[in-house]
Design a protein around this motif. Structure first.
Motif, short mmCIF file in Angstrom:
data_model
loop_
_atom_site.label_atom_id
_atom_site.label_comp_id
_atom_site.label_asym_id
_atom_site.label_seq_id
_atom_site.Cartn_x
_atom_site.Cartn_y
_atom_site.Cartn_z
N GLU A 60 0.91 -1.38 0.10
CA GLU A 60 0.10 -0.03 -0.05
C GLU A 60 0.81 1.13 0.19
O GLU A 60 2.16 1.32 0.24
CB GLU A 60 -0.97 0.08 1.33
CG GLU A 60 -1.85 -1.19 1.34
CD GLU A 60 -2.97 -0.81 2.37
OE1 GLU A 60 -3.18 0.10 2.57
OE2 GLU A 60 -3.61 -1.94 2.62
N LYS A 97 -4.37 1.07 -1.53
CA LYS A 97 -4.42 -0.38 -1.49
C LYS A 97 -4.20 -1.03 -2.86
O LYS A 97 -5.13 -0.92 -3.97
CB LYS A 97 -5.55 -1.11 -0.77
CG LYS A 97 -5.29 -2.58 -0.40
CD LYS A 97 -6.47 -3.06 0.51
CE LYS A 97 -6.09 -4.42 0.70
NZ LYS A 97 -7.20 -4.93 1.71
N ASP A 108 -5.04 6.47 2.13
CA ASP A 108 -4.15 5.02 1.95
C ASP A 108 -4.54 4.51 0.71
O ASP A 108 -6.05 4.68 0.19
CB ASP A 108 -4.91 4.15 3.03
CG ASP A 108 -4.44 4.36 4.33
OD1 ASP A 108 -3.18 4.72 4.53
OD2 ASP A 108 -5.11 4.45 5.50
#
Length: 186
Positions: free
Chosen positions: A84, A93, A91
């Motif tokens: 990630e 991913k 964030d």
């Protein structure tokens, strides 16, 4: 260059010579300091990594440059076995899983056109997501942990030949870095 914290092991064998060994339970990391050379909006971060399991938080930092409050800068880490990245407070991913105990060449590039590219093992695994870096503060840079939690998101395994470029590398350039490794018997 940097300051090794809490017993980081040097000279650990890797596919590209020697690397740094981190015990995720011992709060080990490298503080690279505050360098404006790393404050770039279009970096590419590359490293050889071997992840030896997950710490309790599930976020194991490879490289981090940005604010302690996680609202600025960029980071590359593994969360629950998946590569990630973090830009500012978001964030990203990749869905690229890393097997525990296996060496990988991981590259993440951040472009100024809102694109984050993940390239593992020279292109064998790739992902492209939307995101960009919008700001920096004057904070330290870390290897083996995340800037927003340098006492808890620690790498467990080995990191070798970490490189940060101040531009987006092409997939060919990243593949060339991957292909230049020296064979090591495990």
């Amino acid at each position: 260059d940097g300051t090794l914290k809490n017993g980081v092991t040097t000279g650990v064998s890797s596919p590209v010579g020697k690397g740094l060994g981190f015990d995720g339970d011992k709060n080990q990391y490298v503080n690279v300091g505050n360098s404006s050379d790393l404050d770039t909006y279009t970096p590419t971060v590359c490293a050889w990594v071997r992840h030896d399991g997950h710490d309790d938080s599930g976020w194991d930092g490879v490289f981090s440059n940005g604010g302690e409050n996680a609202l600025t800068g960029y980071s590359v880490y593994v969360a629950n076995g998946v590569v990630e990245a973090r830009t500012d407070d978001t964030d990203h991913k990749s869905e690229i899983s890393l097997d525990v105990g296996t060496w990988y060449h991981v590259a993440v590039s951040f472009s100024d056109s809102d694109e984050i590219r993940f390239i593992v093992d020279g292109g064998k695994k790739t992902a492209t997501l939307t995101g960009s870096i919008s700001s920096f503060d004057n904070y330290d840079t870390f290897v083996g942990t995340n800037a927003w939690n340098a006492s808890g998101d620690n790498w467990n395994g080995v990191i070798a030949n970490i490189r940060v470029y101040n531009r987006v590398l092409s997939e060919r350039e990243i593949n060339d870095l991957y292909q230049r490794r020296t064979p090591t018997s495990y």
